[in-house]
Scaffold this motif. Structure first.
Motif, PDB file in Angstrom:
ATOM      1  N   ILE A  16       0.853  -1.202   0.000  1.00  0.00           N
ATOM      2  CA  ILE A  16       0.000   0.000   0.000  1.00  0.00           C
ATOM      3  C   ILE A  16       0.880   1.239   0.000  1.00  0.00           C
ATOM      4  O   ILE A  16       0.670   2.185  -0.751  1.00  0.00           O
ATOM      5  CB  ILE A  16      -0.939   0.003   1.228  1.00  0.00           C
ATOM      6  N   PHE A  17       1.926   1.199   0.847  1.00  0.00           N
ATOM      7  CA  PHE A  17       2.844   2.321   0.946  1.00  0.00           C
ATOM      8  C   PHE A  17       3.499   2.598  -0.412  1.00  0.00           C
ATOM      9  O   PHE A  17       3.531   3.742  -0.870  1.00  0.00           O
ATOM     10  CB  PHE A  17       3.915   2.004   1.998  1.00  0.00           C
ATOM     11  N   LEU A  18       3.969   1.510  -1.077  1.00  0.00           N
ATOM     12  CA  LEU A  18       4.626   1.654  -2.376  1.00  0.00           C
ATOM     13  C   LEU A  18       3.703   2.316  -3.385  1.00  0.00           C
ATOM     14  O   LEU A  18       4.079   3.253  -4.091  1.00  0.00           O
ATOM     15  CB  LEU A  18       5.062   0.288  -2.898  1.00  0.00           C
ATOM     16  N   VAL A  19       2.474   1.811  -3.430  1.00  0.00           N
ATOM     17  CA  VAL A  19       1.486   2.358  -4.368  1.00  0.00           C
ATOM     18  C   VAL A  19       1.268   3.843  -4.099  1.00  0.00           C
ATOM     19  O   VAL A  19       1.282   4.671  -5.019  1.00  0.00           O
ATOM     20  CB  VAL A  19       0.150   1.578  -4.251  1.00  0.00           C
ATOM     21  N   LEU A  20       1.116   4.188  -2.811  1.00  0.00           N
ATOM     22  CA  LEU A  20       0.880   5.593  -2.462  1.00  0.00           C
ATOM     23  C   LEU A  20       2.083   6.457  -2.820  1.00  0.00           C
ATOM     24  O   LEU A  20       1.923   7.595  -3.275  1.00  0.00           O
ATOM     25  CB  LEU A  20       0.556   5.715  -0.967  1.00  0.00           C
ATOM     26  N   MET A  21       3.299   5.893  -2.637  1.00  0.00           N
ATOM     27  CA  MET A  21       4.496   6.639  -2.991  1.00  0.00           C
ATOM     28  C   MET A  21       4.557   6.909  -4.490  1.00  0.00           C
ATOM     29  O   MET A  21       4.881   8.019  -4.928  1.00  0.00           O
ATOM     30  CB  MET A  21       5.755   5.859  -2.576  1.00  0.00           C
ATOM     31  N   LEU A  22       4.241   5.872  -5.271  1.00  0.00           N
ATOM     32  CA  LEU A  22       4.250   6.039  -6.723  1.00  0.00           C
ATOM     33  C   LEU A  22       3.223   7.077  -7.136  1.00  0.00           C
ATOM     34  O   LEU A  22       3.484   7.954  -7.959  1.00  0.00           O
ATOM     35  CB  LEU A  22       3.971   4.703  -7.401  1.00  0.00           C
ATOM     36  N   LEU A  23       2.051   6.977  -6.531  1.00  0.00           N
ATOM     37  CA  LEU A  23       0.989   7.953  -6.807  1.00  0.00           C
ATOM     38  C   LEU A  23       1.491   9.366  -6.507  1.00  0.00           C
ATOM     39  O   LEU A  23       1.280  10.287  -7.286  1.00  0.00           O
ATOM     40  CB  LEU A  23      -0.215   7.671  -5.906  1.00  0.00           C
ATOM     41  N   PHE A  24       2.152   9.493  -5.341  1.00  0.00           N
ATOM     42  CA  PHE A  24       2.646  10.810  -4.931  1.00  0.00           C
ATOM     43  C   PHE A  24       3.634  11.360  -5.961  1.00  0.00           C
ATOM     44  O   PHE A  24       3.528  12.507  -6.389  1.00  0.00           O
ATOM     45  CB  PHE A  24       3.312  10.713  -3.556  1.00  0.00           C
ATOM     46  N   THR A  25       4.600  10.478  -6.383  1.00  0.00           N
ATOM     47  CA  THR A  25       5.602  10.925  -7.342  1.00  0.00           C
ATOM     48  C   THR A  25       4.941  11.394  -8.631  1.00  0.00           C
ATOM     49  O   THR A  25       5.263  12.441  -9.193  1.00  0.00           O
ATOM     50  CB  THR A  25       6.566   9.769  -7.661  1.00  0.00           C
ATOM     51  N   TRP A  26       3.976  10.603  -9.068  1.00  0.00           N
ATOM     52  CA  TRP A  26       3.301  10.927 -10.320  1.00  0.00           C
ATOM     53  C   TRP A  26       2.468  12.193 -10.182  1.00  0.00           C
ATOM     54  O   TRP A  26       2.571  13.122 -10.990  1.00  0.00           O
ATOM     55  CB  TRP A  26       2.424   9.722 -10.727  1.00  0.00           C
ATOM     56  N   LEU A  27       1.665  12.254  -9.113  1.00  0.00           N
ATOM     57  CA  LEU A  27       0.726  13.368  -8.949  1.00  0.00           C
ATOM     58  C   LEU A  27       1.436  14.678  -8.645  1.00  0.00           C
ATOM     59  O   LEU A  27       1.071  15.732  -9.171  1.00  0.00           O
ATOM     60  CB  LEU A  27      -0.267  13.056  -7.831  1.00  0.00           C
ATOM     61  N   SER A  28       2.447  14.595  -7.782  1.00  0.00           N
ATOM     62  CA  SER A  28       3.090  15.851  -7.390  1.00  0.00           C
ATOM     63  C   SER A  28       3.905  16.429  -8.545  1.00  0.00           C
ATOM     64  O   SER A  28       4.259  17.600  -8.520  1.00  0.00           O
ATOM     65  CB  SER A  28       3.996  15.641  -6.178  1.00  0.00           C
ATOM     66  N   GLY A  29       4.188  15.630  -9.555  1.00  0.00           N
ATOM     67  CA  GLY A  29       4.926  16.128 -10.706  1.00  0.00           C
ATOM     68  C   GLY A  29       4.054  16.911 -11.661  1.00  0.00           C
ATOM     69  O   GLY A  29       4.541  17.566 -12.590  1.00  0.00           O
ATOM     70  N   ARG A  30       2.740  16.829 -11.500  1.00  0.00           N
ATOM     71  CA  ARG A  30       1.828  17.520 -12.418  1.00  0.00           C
ATOM     72  C   ARG A  30       1.531  18.930 -11.907  1.00  0.00           C
ATOM     73  O   ARG A  30       1.029  19.100 -10.806  1.00  0.00           O
ATOM     74  CB  ARG A  30       0.531  16.738 -12.555  1.00  0.00           C
ATOM     75  N   PRO A  31       1.827  19.950 -12.743  1.00  0.00           N
ATOM     76  CA  PRO A  31       1.645  21.334 -12.294  1.00  0.00           C
ATOM     77  C   PRO A  31       0.231  21.624 -11.788  1.00  0.00           C
ATOM     78  O   PRO A  31       0.051  22.449 -10.897  1.00  0.00           O
ATOM     79  CB  PRO A  31       1.948  22.158 -13.542  1.00  0.00           C
ATOM     80  N   GLY A  32      -0.777  20.965 -12.305  1.00  0.00           N
ATOM     81  CA  GLY A  32      -2.157  21.223 -11.876  1.00  0.00           C
ATOM     82  C   GLY A  32      -2.388  20.912 -10.413  1.00  0.00           C
ATOM     83  O   GLY A  32      -3.337  21.406  -9.805  1.00  0.00           O
TER      84      GLY A  32
END
Lengths: 724, 724
Positions: A16-32
């Motif tokens: 779960i942690f890994l998935v959330l981390m990946l999500l964070f990396t992906w989402l926080s990279g989007r300027p929106g």
């Protein structure tokens, strides 16, 4: 719990942690999403991401957090946040130093002992599994190997004393640096005065207060602000602000319609009745404008009435000197201690105006009543839960909400509801607890937000340690085997001795779940992200509304610190019994430090600054956990029939002496401002008028009302210092 | 004790009292005794007896004492003495109001109950005599008559609350009036600073202290006086003063011999060896003059050395404003609470210089060690007594003082000594107790005499209440019948129930003895009178020596208050059980008030003024006695198997709440000076130089040493305020 199920649960959490981390990396990279992941930087006027979005690798956030200094934290998030990191790193230090000795020594000592295993293998196969082999439960009674654990107990204690002493000194420095800063801070020039006696004949409040303070501080008294009862004016002000927001929204919709629909636009309409659902249909912009024009005179009239007629027996008094204000806040002013009581002023944004006018003994009574309520809540917390469950049984629900009857009467729904309603009630109650504790702390009459949060956090700590920790460990083990105890009182200790290591695995999982899932959610901010995007898409029309939607809030010490403290308590108490918990604690506080560092730098915006006044309470609670740990160990060594358990008693005494010495040496500076600190030079001559104005609540601020009209409650500039 | 022996003992005491009174009337009427009966008036420069000796009737002293006002007391003997009278009159008021209801109601209720008498007459004839009939012991178990006693218990409590509240308010006023007086008092312009950190490189103590306080109080800091280690200089000074006295004496003897013997006189001589018994024979006047001339340069050199090299980390800091000094004494100055600690300065005459330089945690440790010692002394006070007795057994005496051997070996002497030595040891120990407690309190590191006496008085109170009262009542009854208790634990309460009223007669006699004999001796001052006349006749040669011989000393709160408090405790605890004790208490405090009034007006000279800081402790102890009384009554009603005894519990709770409220409302003003009080106008601009000089200890005073030389330790006048 055996090894395989423990590994399964750990793996799940980690995934779960890994998935959330990946999500964070992906989402926080989007300027929106920058408003969700970098609001603090945006509000402070910094570039959200140094180096831009493209160049970021998945771990750049961790690197940035790690390389940030304490000064960065203070600059971006204030002293309180820096103190929270001192707390995290102190605990981390305690655990790392403890682990360095305990893990390589105690694990082999425990694992190679054969005595208990052979003795128990015939009776109960499930009690001792592979994990438990690594704990103190695997050591036989009276074994000489217990010496290693006894020394371990002292090692953890001494590491804790050392780290706490260092931390207290450091935090005291942080506080001193902040307080002696050359910046002009309004709260350093003001004191709160409460319990002002009844007005003497033929004097106004203002005259009474001014003449009192002028006679004591002829040189440095600047001005006073009489506290008023702002209930009515606040309500009108909120109404006004509400209509202003609605008007802005209507105008935005209108402007929007011009660009999307007809060029002349569609003027929005609304109904005037209940919730905008019934009543006459009107043109929104005209209607809100009309409403605003109608309210403003009412507001201004009420402002005047409030300032003139709703004065309370409390005031904020301003001085032209930091030293005088600091000294005045600590001095006894009146012969009777329940009149003219003074305390140091908190920041203007922290003030709780309605708590100001509470009288001295009223506050004392409230405080004691609240303490009793909290004590009852802690010890009988099942009662309110039971009350809630009783209230939410199907029969009661049917009576209260008859329209649900047809749904409830279906057998499948009925079964599910009957099974889950009490648990839902429990979850609801536990979720409401912080709010309840904040409410109770506010009811004590504390006039500043930071102190209220601190009080609530204390209550929450006692609640969680007593109910979760002691409840699960001791209670859980004891109550299930209550009959055995009644037969022979001796076996109570035996049950505890067997119960503690057994529960260790439970708490290991608990800690792991907390950091993997909890921190994953914290860092990825999935929930605020979704809410923000939904709001932005469907609800927000104006800039202000969008800003409202991503407003990050603060770190929330009132719940964060106690829940960390619960982990401290658990890890400390099990550190020697089951040393395997130490790495979990290290990961919890290490990861916590890193993730909160990121959040403090980029996300959360502190809602107040108390200059580290939370620290003495954190320190006292870590020490309380240490004493609990020492007591537990004493009991546990006793259960192991180890005759040298008494050697632990001096440790307990030393902890209490240590607490006393720390309190004697450091505490008062966290309550009062030391004069040597306040006497440091200021960068500029303080602008007293601006300091004074900072304390006027928004509902009483009005450009049109000039000083003459304020004069009633907001007293005049004193003659002697008006030219400062 | 039966009625007749009680009356006998009472009559004897009364006769002693009468004799002492007659002696007093006769002796005080003789002008030659004026130094013994009117020293305070003489020292204050008043006419010893208004109206002359001849016109005085035997009761004029009582009339004068009775008609004196509180203002007279304050003028002649200070606020502390006035507070002592508030204490006496408050207790008197409590007892009078209690008696007004309890005596006419409870005595008939007790006397007319027949139940116990008939039940007990067969078993024990001695337990219930005529006096005991008037006590609660005469009421049968579960009797409805107990309601009257229950209401009586509450009546006493409410009377106490009312009187204590009124008294606390009144004393607070007295203190405020004294502190806001327009007279310039040196102690109101100074603070004591202790725990000054180590000297920074290249700074003197004086510079360190002055720069620290100047930066905090640029306007009002006047000057500082560094505390020095005066041990050596004091010793030299005492030596010098001793020789000066001896010289004056030798000169007086010489002058005397001129008038009585040969006209050219006989020059006195003395021997220079041990105690003037051995060594060379020299002319006294020459010898002492030589000695003095030899010491003076040594003294002056040592003064310089002391001021320059024996500076300690403590100082007295002077301010030009009362408000600043009052506020500074209450404020936290340094970030670390164990550095730069401040307290308000006591009067110069009260200062205990050696206690000044003790460090913060040193004081804490000393205090705790002293508390432990006192607690041990209280609970095991037989041990030191046993130690002393063992030390004073004949065998040990023979070893230590071999020259006594021949006397001790005589059989008669031996018998008497063996019988009385332990008792003598006990009496010696009990007589030494106040001195021991004063010594212990001084060892705590308290730097002012009044606070030391207050601390000693507290210790003495606990000692006397625990040992005398509880020891005699509970202990005495319980220990003699220890075996009965072991058989059935229930009977412990029964023993108490029977023991309390039985002991009442003992305490009645005790109180009567205390006031008849104690006050008789106090008023007649037989012992000081005899000592004075003996000294005057055989020892005193100079005026100074005569003055020394009649020096009256002060009231001695350290022993007086606790012994009064013991009576308060006894009378309160027995007020409902045996209401007959109330008149005795009324006489004790009524007579005490009158006699001490006389002594305060005419005899004793206060040795310090603490502006009533003793009061909160007196009040707290009266309340503690009240709680003890309520607990005793609760236990006693329980022993009477009265089911409504629980009604007493709210009373105990209310006492604690009352104590808390009093502490919250009044206490801090007795610890700190309220600023509104310090802000009152002064009669004149304070002469700061005089205030400063008042604090220089006599051994460091020297006309020859001018300001420049003092500069090292006694810092310079600050530039900003030198012209005040």
């Amino acid at each position: 719990m055996d090894l395989s199920s423990f590994v399964t649960s750990l793996t799940t959490s980690f995934l779960i942690f890994l998935v959330l981390m990946l999500l964070f990396t992906w989402l926080s990279g989007r300027p929106g999403n920058k408003f969700i992941y970098f609001p603090n930087r945006i509000l402070k006027g910094f570039d959200p991401v140094e180096g831009g979005y493209a160049s970021r690798n998945p771990f750049s956030w961790a690197y940035e957090a790690f390389s940030s200094t304490e000064q960065d934290i203070i600059a971006l998030s204030g002293v309180d946040t820096a103190v929270y990191f001192v707390f995290l790193s102190t605990v981390l230090g305690i655990l790392v130093f403890s682990g360095v000795l305990l893990l390589p020594v105690l694990l082999p000592v425990a694992a190679t002992d054969k005595s208990v295993k052979t003795a128990n293998s015939t009776t109960s196969n499930n009690t001792f599994n592979d994990l438990d082999k690594l704990s103190m439960g695997n050591i036989g009674e009276k074994s000489n190997r217990l010496w290693a654990f006894l020394i371990g107990t002292y090692w953890v204690s001494f590491v804790t004393y050392y780290m706490l002493w260092k931390a207290y000194k450091h935090v005291s420095e942080l506080r001193a640096n902040a307080l002696e800063s050359p910046e002009v801070k309004p709260e350093q020039f003001a004191i709160l005065v409460r319990d002002i006696p009844d007005l003497p004949e033929g004097q106004t409040r203002k005259e009474q207060i001014d003449s009192y303070f002028k006679s004591i501080y002829p040189e440095t008294f600047y001005r006073s602000m009489v506290v008023t009862n702002n209930k009515v004016v606040n309500k009108i002000y909120e109404e006004l602000e509400g209509y202003k927001k609605k008007l802005a929204r209507a105008e935005a919709i209108y402007a929007d319609s011009k660009s999307t629909g007809k060029p002349e636009g569609t003027r929005p309409t609304n109904k005037t009745g209940f919730l905008g659902l019934v009543g006459e249909k009107v043109d929104s912009i005209d209607y809100y404008n009309e409403k605003i024009n109608e309210i403003i005179p009412r507001w201004e009239a009420e402002q005047k009435v409030t300032l003139r007629e709703k004065q309370q027996g409390a005031a904020i008094v301003f001085f032209t000197s930091r030293v005088t204000a600091a000294s005045a806040a600590q001095s006894l002013h009146a012969q009777m201690m329940d009149t003219w009581t003074v305390i140091d002023a908190p920041e203007p944004r922290q003030l709780i105006w309605p708590n100001f006018s509470l009288k001295f003994f009223d506050r004392q009574i409230r405080q004691n009543v609240v303490y009793v309520i909290v004590a009852l809540t802690i010890f009988f917390y099942m009662i309110p839960i039971g009350f809630i469950s009783a209230f939410t049984t199907l029969e009661n629900l049917k009576k209260l909400l008859p329209f649900l009857k047809s749904i409830i009467n279906q057998p499948e729904v009925r079964t599910i509801l009957e099974a889950y309603l009490p648990q839902i009630a429990l979850i609801v109650f536990l979720a409401m607890l912080p709010k309840l504790l904040l409410f109770l702390s506010k009811s004590e009459g504390i006039p500043s937000k930071s102190l209220i949060e601190r009080a609530a956090s204390g209550k929450y700590f006692y609640f969680s340690v007593l109910n979760v920790f002691i409840g699960v460990t001791v209670g859980g083990t004891l109550f299930t085997t209550f009959k055995t105890i009644q037969k022979s009182p001796d076996s109570a200790i035996t049950i505890l001795a067997n119960g503690l290591p057994a529960n260790a695995t439970f708490f290991l999982t608990y800690v792991a779940l907390k950091f993997f899932v909890g921190y994953g959610l914290e860092l990825s901010r999935i929930v605020p992200l979704i809410i923000f995007h939904l709001k932005k898409k469907y609800l927000c029309k104006t800039e202000a509304e969008v800003k409202e939607a991503w407003k990050p809030g603060d770190l929330g010490y009132a719940t964060k610190v106690p829940s960390d403290m619960l982990i401290v308590t658990i890890v400390l108490c099990y550190s020697v019994i089951a040393p395997l918990i130490i790495p979990f604690g290290v990961v919890y506080f290490g990861l916590g430090w890193l993730i909160h560092r990121n959040q403090a730098l980029k996300v959360y915006v502190p809602s107040y600054e108390s200059y580290g006044r939370m620290w003495p309470h954190m320190q006292a609670r870590i020490l309380a956990s240490l004493v609990l740990y020492q007591l537990t160990m004493f009991g546990y060594f006793g259960a192991k029939k180890f005759p040298y358990a008494v050697i632990l008693i001096p440790g307990i005494v030393f902890s209490l002496v240590f607490a006393y010495v720390c309190k004697q040496k450091f505490y008062r500076f966290f309550h009062d401002t030391a004069l040597e600190v306040a006497a440091e030079e200021l960068k500029e001559t303080p602008n007293m008028e601006r300091i004074f104005r900072a304390y006027i609540p928004p509902s009483l601020r009005n450009e049109k009302i000039d000083d003459d009209q304020f004069e009633d409650a907001l007293s005049q500039v004193s003659r002697s210092s008006s030219n400062v």
